[in-house]
Scaffold this active site. Structure first.
Site, mmCIF file in Angstrom:
data_model
loop_
_atom_site.group_PDB
_atom_site.id
_atom_site.type_symbol
_atom_site.label_atom_id
_atom_site.label_comp_id
_atom_site.label_asym_id
_atom_site.label_seq_id
_atom_site.Cartn_x
_atom_site.Cartn_y
_atom_site.Cartn_z
ATOM 1 N N GLY A 7 12.792 55.973 68.494
ATOM 2 C CA GLY A 7 13.431 56.783 69.540
ATOM 3 C C GLY A 7 13.708 58.163 68.982
ATOM 4 N N GLY A 12 18.225 59.944 67.881
ATOM 5 C CA GLY A 12 17.165 59.732 66.896
ATOM 6 C C GLY A 12 16.861 61.040 66.179
ATOM 7 C CE LYS A 187 30.544 55.726 71.500
ATOM 8 N NZ LYS A 187 29.179 55.976 71.140
ATOM 9 C CG ASN A 205 31.710 63.350 76.916
ATOM 10 O OD1 ASN A 205 31.192 62.741 77.843
ATOM 11 N ND2 ASN A 205 31.189 63.377 75.699
ATOM 12 C CG ASN A 256 27.684 64.986 73.455
ATOM 13 O OD1 ASN A 256 26.781 65.792 73.227
ATOM 14 N ND2 ASN A 256 27.477 63.688 73.493
HETATM 15 N N1 LIG Z 1 23.502 61.154 73.180
HETATM 16 C C1 LIG Z 1 24.694 60.839 72.690
HETATM 17 O O1 LIG Z 1 25.580 61.692 72.564
HETATM 18 C C2 LIG Z 1 24.975 59.433 72.265
HETATM 19 C C3 LIG Z 1 24.096 58.403 72.532
HETATM 20 N N2 LIG Z 1 24.388 57.134 72.074
HETATM 21 C C4 LIG Z 1 23.470 56.041 72.315
HETATM 22 O O2 LIG Z 1 22.315 56.241 71.506
HETATM 23 C C5 LIG Z 1 21.178 55.638 72.116
HETATM 24 C C6 LIG Z 1 20.087 56.688 72.262
HETATM 25 O O3 LIG Z 1 20.582 57.667 73.158
HETATM 26 P P1 LIG Z 1 19.981 59.143 73.269
HETATM 27 O O4 LIG Z 1 19.436 59.557 71.980
HETATM 28 O O5 LIG Z 1 21.009 59.964 73.936
HETATM 29 O O6 LIG Z 1 18.767 58.867 74.285
HETATM 30 P P2 LIG Z 1 17.560 59.831 74.687
HETATM 31 O O7 LIG Z 1 17.246 59.503 76.111
HETATM 32 O O8 LIG Z 1 17.856 61.230 74.322
HETATM 33 O O9 LIG Z 1 16.381 59.315 73.771
HETATM 34 C C7 LIG Z 1 15.738 58.095 73.992
HETATM 35 C C8 LIG Z 1 14.356 58.178 73.392
HETATM 36 O O10 LIG Z 1 13.703 56.920 73.588
HETATM 37 C C9 LIG Z 1 12.354 57.206 73.919
HETATM 38 N N3 LIG Z 1 11.585 56.142 74.548
HETATM 39 C C10 LIG Z 1 10.423 55.661 74.066
HETATM 40 N N4 LIG Z 1 9.907 54.754 74.861
HETATM 41 C C11 LIG Z 1 10.726 54.624 75.896
HETATM 42 C C12 LIG Z 1 10.685 53.804 77.034
HETATM 43 N N5 LIG Z 1 9.734 52.878 77.229
HETATM 44 N N6 LIG Z 1 11.676 53.960 77.924
HETATM 45 C C13 LIG Z 1 12.650 54.848 77.698
HETATM 46 N N7 LIG Z 1 12.736 55.631 76.598
HETATM 47 C C14 LIG Z 1 11.773 55.521 75.710
HETATM 48 C C15 LIG Z 1 12.462 58.401 74.825
HETATM 49 O O11 LIG Z 1 11.188 59.009 74.936
HETATM 50 P P3 LIG Z 1 10.666 59.527 76.361
HETATM 51 O O12 LIG Z 1 11.443 60.796 76.610
HETATM 52 O O13 LIG Z 1 9.211 59.753 76.168
HETATM 53 O O14 LIG Z 1 10.994 58.466 77.361
HETATM 54 C C16 LIG Z 1 13.481 59.237 74.066
HETATM 55 O O15 LIG Z 1 12.866 60.016 73.082
HETATM 56 C C17 LIG Z 1 21.657 55.089 73.465
HETATM 57 O O16 LIG Z 1 21.997 53.734 73.349
HETATM 58 C C18 LIG Z 1 22.922 55.917 73.733
HETATM 59 O O17 LIG Z 1 23.842 55.278 74.573
HETATM 60 C C19 LIG Z 1 25.509 56.885 71.353
HETATM 61 C C20 LIG Z 1 26.384 57.871 71.055
HETATM 62 C C21 LIG Z 1 26.229 59.209 71.534
HETATM 63 C C1 LIG Z 2 30.868 58.994 73.104
HETATM 64 C C2 LIG Z 2 29.832 59.535 74.055
HETATM 65 C C3 LIG Z 2 30.395 59.481 75.427
HETATM 66 C C4 LIG Z 2 29.599 60.932 73.610
HETATM 67 O O1 LIG Z 2 29.079 61.731 74.589
HETATM 68 C C5 LIG Z 2 28.586 58.715 73.996
HETATM 69 O O2 LIG Z 2 28.545 57.705 73.322
HETATM 70 C C6 LIG Z 2 27.402 59.034 74.827
HETATM 71 O O3 LIG Z 2 27.230 60.160 75.252
HETATM 72 O O4 LIG Z 2 26.619 58.096 75.033
#
Ligand SMILES: NC(=O)C1=CN([C@@H]2O[C@H](COP(=O)(O)OP(=O)(O)OC[C@H]3O[C@@H](n4cnc5c(N)ncnc54)[C@H](OP(=O)(O)O)[C@@H]3O)[C@@H](O)[C@H]2O)C=CC1
Ligand SMILES: CC(C)(CO)C(=O)C(=O)O
Length: 312
Positions: A7, A12, A187, A205, A256
């Site tokens: 990811g 990621g 969380k 947020n 964020n």
């Molecule tokens: N963003 C944040 O602030 C935070 C996020 N999280 C958690 O971290 C995790 C990742 O979140 P985040 O990085 O924000 O997510 P994003 O949507 O930014 O990234 C997800 C990635 O997964 C890829 N991907 C590959 N294959 C698939 C598919 N089949 N379907 C969907 N996506 C696919 C996407 O690519 P493509 O674009 O090509 O679909 C994308 O690059 C989640 O569980 C989220 O809740 C936790 C804390 C904070």
């Molecule tokens: C804590 C929080 C709400 C930070 O934005 C988060 O985990 C998310 O965006 O998925």
């Protein structure tokens, strides 16, 4: 230690970029898309708290095999994508590869152990936050601590401690969690509050807290989740948790754009089923009413099923 992050979205990229900036042996895995192309072509830019920018050279791969010999695989796709993405990687890791999920919501570790029953796997949570601002460029906008639970496998546990050390050295503050179930629920309280409310209101947020109504809604969804947690054997003080959620929104994660808000803005499927939906579902099983979480889940599902029909 060789690390694969599955990811290459906001988180990621943040973890991969921070590790790579410290010269760690890290690769991202993602299907090709404009963000991925930009990273592979021109590097990943991370915009930090003080708006200082760092660009790192990072490789996003579309294939992985046992020959790559990854020690650690960190899962960073959305919860609903884990199965389909990891299904493509089922023959890509050795039995010793340690799998780690830090994804939001409930049920993530269960998916990993179902897909890779022979591998050590652990779960945790991220206090870090980020969003993809444009292709190849992310904003680092959440600075709370990350936690990862122990592995029962002694070799995997050694690897995990080394990985935690690398994260800390990369500036991503991370601790070993003694009671990971408590950490995951802690969380979840933050996510039931901020993710869905920011997705519905299209606010950052911290802006949820600008009104008494916003604070009241946060209290209602979190209180329901606490009742369900109690029925699941995780008992916590309501006032303490509500105060902690409010404090986080004012400080660590206030700036964020939540991951669910980003999904709504990009017209993508959200993690509502693993977050507010999971609270409502477990509530039903325990005979606990969760009207706020049920309503919010329903509205998000209506939105995500009808992006094409939305009026601008
Ligand atoms: N963003 C944040 O602030 C935070 C996020 N999280 C958690 O971290 C995790 C990742 O979140 P985040 O990085 O924000 O997510 P994003 O949507 O930014 O990234 C997800 C990635 O997964 C890829 N991907 C590959 N294959 C698939 C598919 N089949 N379907 C969907 N996506 C696919 C996407 O690519 P493509 O674009 O090509 O679909 C994308 O690059 C989640 O569980 C989220 O809740 C936790 C804390 C904070
Ligand atoms: C804590 C929080 C709400 C930070 O934005 C988060 O985990 C998310 O965006 O998925």
């Amino acid at each position: 230690m060789k690390i694969l992050i599955v990811g290459a979205g906001a988180m990621g990229s943040l973890f991969g970029g921070r590790l790579k900036a410290r010269k760690e042996d890290v690769f991202l895995y993602n299907r090709n898309n404009p963000h991925v192309e930009k990273i592979n072509h021109s590097g990943l830019t991370i915009v930090e708290r003080d708006d200082q920018e760092t660009t790192v050279t990072l490789t996003v791969v579309q294939e992985a095999s046992k020959a790559d010999a990854y020690d650690v695989v960190l899962v960073m796709v959305k919860a609903h994508a884990t199965k389909s993405v990891l299904a493509n990687l089922q023959d890509s890791f050795s039995p010793e590869t340690l799998l780690i999920t830090l994804q939001n919501g409930l049920g993530n570790l269960e998916i990993l152990t179902e897909l890779f029953p022979g591998n050590p796997a652990v779960a945790g949570t991220m206090g870090s936050g980020a969003s993809v601002e444009s292709d190849g460029r992310i904003l680092h906008r959440g600075w709370a601590k990350n936690y990862i639970g122990r592995s029962k496998d002694t070799v995997a546990q050694e690897k995990l401690l080394e990985f935690i050390e690398l994260l800390n050295r990369s500036g991503l503050e991370t601790e070993l969690a003694e009671n990971v179930q408590r950490v995951i629920w802690n969380k979840l309280f933050v996510n039931v509050a901020y993710n869905s409310l920011t997705a519905l209101t299209r606010l950052r947020n911290g802006d949820i807290l600008n009104t008494g109504e916003g604070q009241g809604l946060l209290r209602s969804v979190v209180t329901e989740a606490l009742q369900v947690a109690k029925a699941e054997g995780i008992s916590m003080d309501t006032e303490e948790i509500v105060a902690k959620c409010l404090q986080m929104g004012r400080e660590d994660i206030g700036a964020n754009k939540s991951s669910m808000l980003m999904d709504i803005l990009n017209k993508r499927k959200t993690e509502i089923d693993a977050i507010n939906g999971a609270v409502a579902k477990l509530g039903k099983q325990h005979g606990i009413e969760t009207p706020y979480n049920e309503l919010i889940t329903g509205i998000i599902k209506v939105i995500e099923a009808n992006y094409d029909l939305q009026i601008d």
